[in-house]
Design an enzyme around this catalytic site. Structure first.
Site, short mmCIF file in Angstrom:
data_model
loop_
_atom_site.label_atom_id
_atom_site.label_comp_id
_atom_site.label_asym_id
_atom_site.label_seq_id
_atom_site.Cartn_x
_atom_site.Cartn_y
_atom_site.Cartn_z
N GLY A 159 50.90 37.82 49.39
CA GLY A 159 52.21 37.97 48.70
C GLY A 159 52.09 35.84 48.62
O GLY A 159 53.58 35.56 48.68
N HIS B 102 52.49 38.82 35.52
CA HIS B 102 50.25 39.76 35.60
C HIS B 102 49.60 38.12 35.16
O HIS B 102 49.89 37.48 34.36
CB HIS B 102 50.57 40.79 33.92
CG HIS B 102 49.43 40.93 34.06
ND1 HIS B 102 48.76 42.14 35.12
CD2 HIS B 102 48.33 41.28 32.73
CE1 HIS B 102 47.40 42.70 34.05
NE2 HIS B 102 47.75 41.40 32.90
C1 GRF Z 1 48.58 38.38 41.51
O1 GRF Z 1 47.17 37.82 41.04
C2 GRF Z 1 49.94 38.69 40.22
O2 GRF Z 1 49.42 38.64 39.25
C3 GRF Z 1 48.76 40.17 40.51
O3 GRF Z 1 48.44 40.43 41.99
C4 GRF Z 1 48.13 39.03 42.31
C5 GRF Z 1 49.39 39.29 44.20
O4 GRF Z 1 48.49 38.49 44.85
N1 GRF Z 1 50.00 40.99 39.88
P1 GRF Z 1 49.92 37.40 46.01
O5 GRF Z 1 50.19 38.53 46.85
O6 GRF Z 1 50.90 37.16 44.90
O7 GRF Z 1 49.23 36.53 46.24
#
Ligand code: GRF
Length: 205
Positions: A14, A109
């Site tokens: 998160g 993404h």
């Molecule tokens: C991030 O790299 C986001 O772009 C991808 O998954 C990852 C999640 O990280 N879709 P977090 O849970 O927000 O730390």
């Protein structure tokens, strides 16, 4: 003007949710209000971040599929949600679900779409693929979500340099710091403002 109610869907750590919570606290989401954080994963640390910020954290501990999506839809409607943000949400939503929310679901993404995207491109795999291909620039993309994984309209992109000696982990970190955590709050601010203005339009006539 009435602020746009936002739900953030999460699966893990998160950090992108944290960037949104920080932006909200700093007044950078003036026409948006994060009112719900939801996950299929009861162990997602993102849920702790939500609770720490005083935001309702809901767990829908159901396997991926129609039952999960029906429960999610019911919760979103019950809470009056108008905009859904996928922030590290690792489930692909079906066409049946995405059709109910046209231009109302955003995803972040960690690459410059259309590079290194689509089914299977999540987490470190995205950065491994970028390094294997030898690109010198990568980045992040915020886009609307439709039935095609990472295939919806692009809203915003930000480029990040790949440096000699990068590992998938170091690249992932730089893409988060220099792109994701900046781009996502900006895009959410912009789209929540557009929705609020759409709703409030008649008030200004
Ligand atoms: C991030 O790299 C986001 O772009 C991808 O998954 C990852 C999640 O990280 N879709 P977090 O849970 O927000 O730390």
């Amino acid at each position: 003007m009435v602020r746009t109610k936002i739900a953030v869907l999460v699966s893990g750590g998160g950090t992108n949710l944290q960037a949104l919570l920080d932006a909200q606290r700093a007044g950078e989401l003036p026409l948006g209000e994060i009112s719900l954080v939801a996950s299929h994963n009861p162990g997602a640390f993102a849920l702790e971040r939500a609770r720490g910020a005083g935001i309702e954290a809901a767990v829908l501990a159901l396997p991926a599929g129609a039952e999960f999506e029906a429960a999610l839809q019911a919760l979103l409607i019950e809470k009056g949600v108008e905009l859904i943000v996928l922030a590290g949400f690792l489930r692909i939503l079906s066409e049946n679900f995405t059709n109910k929310w046209p231009r109302r679901i955003l995803n972040i993404h960690p690459a410059l779409i259309p590079a290194f995207c689509g089914e299977g491109f999540y987490g470190l795999a995205v950065h491994e693929a970028a390094l294997a291909r030898g690109v010198k620039l990568t980045g992040a993309t915020v886009h609307f979500v439709n039935e095609i994984p990472d295939g919806g309209e692009i809203i915003a992109q930000r480029a990040v340099a790949v440096l000699p000696g990068d590992s998938p982990e170091s690249l992932q970190r730089r893409v988060m710091e220099e792109a994701e955590w900046i781009l996502l709050p900006q895009a959410v601010a912009e789209i929540s403002k557009a929705i609020a203005e759409e709703k409030g339009g008649s008030a200004h006539v």
